[in-house]
Each structure stands twice: as C-alpha cells, then as structure tokens.
Design an enzyme around this catalytic site. Structure first.
Site, PDB file in Angstrom:
ATOM      1  NE  ARG A  20      -2.913  -2.406   3.301  1.00 55.77           N
ATOM      2  CZ  ARG A  20      -4.009  -2.554   4.025  1.00 55.77           C
ATOM      3  NH1 ARG A  20      -4.746  -1.517   4.312  1.00 55.77           N
ATOM      4  NH2 ARG A  20      -4.370  -3.734   4.467  1.00 55.77           N
ATOM      5  N   GLY A  21       0.319   2.349  -0.479  1.00 53.34           N
ATOM      6  CA  GLY A  21       1.047   3.608  -0.507  1.00 53.34           C
ATOM      7  C   GLY A  21       1.653   3.829  -1.882  1.00 53.34           C
ATOM      8  CB  ALA A  22       1.364   6.650  -4.285  1.00 49.35           C
ATOM      9  NE  ARG A  57      -4.997  -0.060  -5.347  1.00 51.50           N
ATOM     10  CZ  ARG A  57      -4.979   0.520  -4.142  1.00 51.50           C
ATOM     11  NH1 ARG A  57      -3.911   0.434  -3.377  1.00 51.50           N
ATOM     12  NH2 ARG A  57      -6.038   1.177  -3.711  1.00 51.50           N
ATOM     13  CD  GLN A 172      -5.605   1.811   3.625  1.00 56.31           C
ATOM     14  OE1 GLN A 172      -6.808   2.039   3.570  1.00 56.31           O
ATOM     15  NE2 GLN A 172      -4.805   2.000   2.597  1.00 56.31           N
ATOM     16  CG  ASP A 212      -2.963   7.063  -3.366  1.00 57.78           C
ATOM     17  OD1 ASP A 212      -2.467   5.934  -3.509  1.00 57.78           O
ATOM     18  OD2 ASP A 212      -3.378   7.489  -2.275  1.00 57.78           O
ATOM     19  CG  ASN A 222      -4.518  10.745   0.585  1.00 56.68           C
ATOM     20  OD1 ASN A 222      -3.598  10.003   0.242  1.00 56.68           O
ATOM     21  ND2 ASN A 222      -4.829  10.942   1.850  1.00 56.68           N
ATOM     22  CE  LYS A 223      -6.936   4.314   0.877  1.00 55.53           C
ATOM     23  NZ  LYS A 223      -7.214   3.205  -0.091  1.00 55.53           N
TER      24      LYS A 223
END
Length: 309
Positions: A20-22, A57, A172, A212, A222-223
C-alpha cells in the site's frame, strides 16, 4: 514479512493491497518488472510485464510513473542474447535506483515539513498533527511522506502528538498507529468522523496527509475521507498540507476531474446484499490545500509548475 518472487507475486501484492502507498507501489512495480524478466527479457515479455502491473490499480500515479521509467530505460537495450542479459541487469539496477531515490525524497520531505511543525510550537505543549490513512514507512521505501515530518520532529526532540484517523473500510490508520507506537511517537486513534469535532475544539494544529496522485493544478487524490478533513480544516482555520514526492505529481493530468477513482469490492464494507459504492479515493481541490510538501520544498498547490522538469 512478504517475499515476492515473481511478476505475478508483485502484481497480486499491489492489487489486493498487501503493498500500500503510492511510493511503495511504484517501487514494487519496478522490482516486479525485474522479476518478470528473470527468464525472458525479450521485448514481448517486457511489454507483458508492464501491462500486467499497470492493470493492478488505476489511481496511484507512482505505479505508472515507475513503469514508464522502467520501459524507457530498458527499451534502449536492443534484442540479442548478450543484450538481454544486460537488460536484466539494468532492470534490477533501475528498480534499486527508484527505491533509493524514494528514500532520499522522503527524508527531504521530512526536513521541509519539520519547519512547519517548528513554526507551530507553543511553549512545551505538543504539536498536534492529524493524518489520514497510512503514509509512513509502511507505505514508502523509508521515512514515509505525511509521517516523515512527524518522525523528523520526534528525532529532533520536538514534542509531537498525532491524531490517527482509522480510515475505513480498510482501517489503514491502524498501520499508522502501529508505526508510531514502534517509533515511540505519542498518538491517539480516532474514528474518521471525529476529525471535525477535534478541529472545532482547537485540538488540531495542522493536518498532513499523503497523496496517490496530484494533478497539475494541485487537486489531490488521496484515500477516501481526505476531502472531508480538508473541508473541516478550512472551516476551523486549520492548515491542511499534502506531503508527496515529485513522482506523485502528474503534470499530464490537468485537474482532479481527470483522475481515475478506483472502485473497490463491495465485500470490503461487509454489507452483505446491500447495494454498495466503495470508492478507494476522493479528490481534494487545490484551494483547500495550504501547501504541497515535496523533496524540493513547500509550494502552493496552484504553483506546482515550478517543479516541472
């Protein structure tokens, strides 16, 4: 610890969010290309590896940035038995370079963000930072993005406390809480919807989130839930910052309206047969963002052109 041994392993890890995480997605994709060329470094296999990873993704631009970089570098090697061995070596070298650069970029983000935290210090009172999702070392090669200034402040002896949003439905924020506990940084886990109340009560000095994808005009994906925090921050005069490396800025994307928003599976909400909409991200307009923190410094969200090269 998760060990990835093939292209398919890397693609699966990105798709199901084991990674996870760009920034970390980008680095993992680069290594995924190298893994994919282990037994076959032909142009056809390179194209297949790029296509497989690109489909995992849609929103995190670091994924596509890293793949484009790998393709650009590796296509310079002509086909041929000797050359293909060179291509395999170059793939590993370029993946390592991407990972090393991410580490350095995030360390620089930490130092630039530290200046913001220093400016918020009032006596011995801890600086209260709110964040959303996980943008720490678990989401990058090292240091993190949104958490990099927090870690830098903690290392410098600056008292800091973090309000950690749980970030439904993937929770998260629990990863952020784990990270902060490991580092000895004071923090408090909150329900996502408690953020506005805490800002209203004056318990938040600034908000720092990751990203992201950042459009050329500063609109930031972003999330999901980030946009609501930005609105609450504006309502209560709380500065709202986005921390991300330059590789997260998509200068080919004019505005947030052009950012693809990933729709995750309904099962993540555990709602049974109830109709579900489950976007993984939302877009925060540039005019709600106090500044973008990158490895080059801090810029107004609408002035990112100065970093374009």
């Amino acid at each position: 610890m998760l060990r990835l041994g093939s292209l398919e392993d890397a693609a699966h890890a990105i798709r199901v969010m084991q990674v996870r995480g760009a920034p970390l997605i980008g680095a993992t994709a680069a290594y995924g290309v190298a893994l994919g060329l282990a037994d076959d470094a032909s142009d056809a296999r390179l194209a297949q590896a790029i296509e497989t990873l690109a489909a995992t993704r849609p929103t995190a631009v670091n994924l596509h940035w890293a793949l484009a970089r790998m393709q650009r570098v590796l296509q310079q090697v002509p086909q041929g038995r000797t050359a293909l061995a060179t291509r395999r070596d170059m793939a590993w070298n370029e993946a390592r370079a991407i990972a090393t650069e991410d580490k350095a970029a995030n360390a620089a983000i930490g130092q630039h963000g530290l200046s913001l935290l220093r400016a918020k210090r009032r006596g011995d009172r801890p600086i209260n930072v709110m964040t959303h999702c996980n943008a720490g070392r678990l989401a990058t090669v090292e240091h993190g993005t949104a958490l990099a200034p927090v870690y830098a402040a903690h290392a410098a002896g600056l008292p800091v406390h973090v309000w950690v949003s749980e970030t439904r439905p993937r929770n998260q924020g629990l990863l952020t809480a784990w990270e902060l506990a490991e580092a000895g940084v004071p923090h408090t886990l909150i329900a996502d919807n408690a953020a506005g109340l805490l800002m209203m009560q004056g318990k938040v000095d600034l908000v720092i989130v990751g990203a992201d994808r950042i459009a050329a005009n500063g609109d930031t994906a972003n999330k999901v839930g980030t946009y609501l925090k930005a609105l609450a921050a504006r309502a209560h005069g709380v500065p709202f910052y986005v921390a991300a490396p330059l590789s997260t800025i998509d200068f080919t994307c004019a505005s947030g309206a052009a950012i693809p928003i990933e729709e995750r599976a309904a099962e993540e909400l555990g709602a049974g047969d109830v109709p579900v909409v489950n976007p993984a991200f939302d877009v925060t307009p540039a005019d709600l963002i106090s500044g973008i923190i990158s490895e080059r410094g801090i810029a107004a969200a609408g002035a990112l052109g100065q970093w374009q090269s």
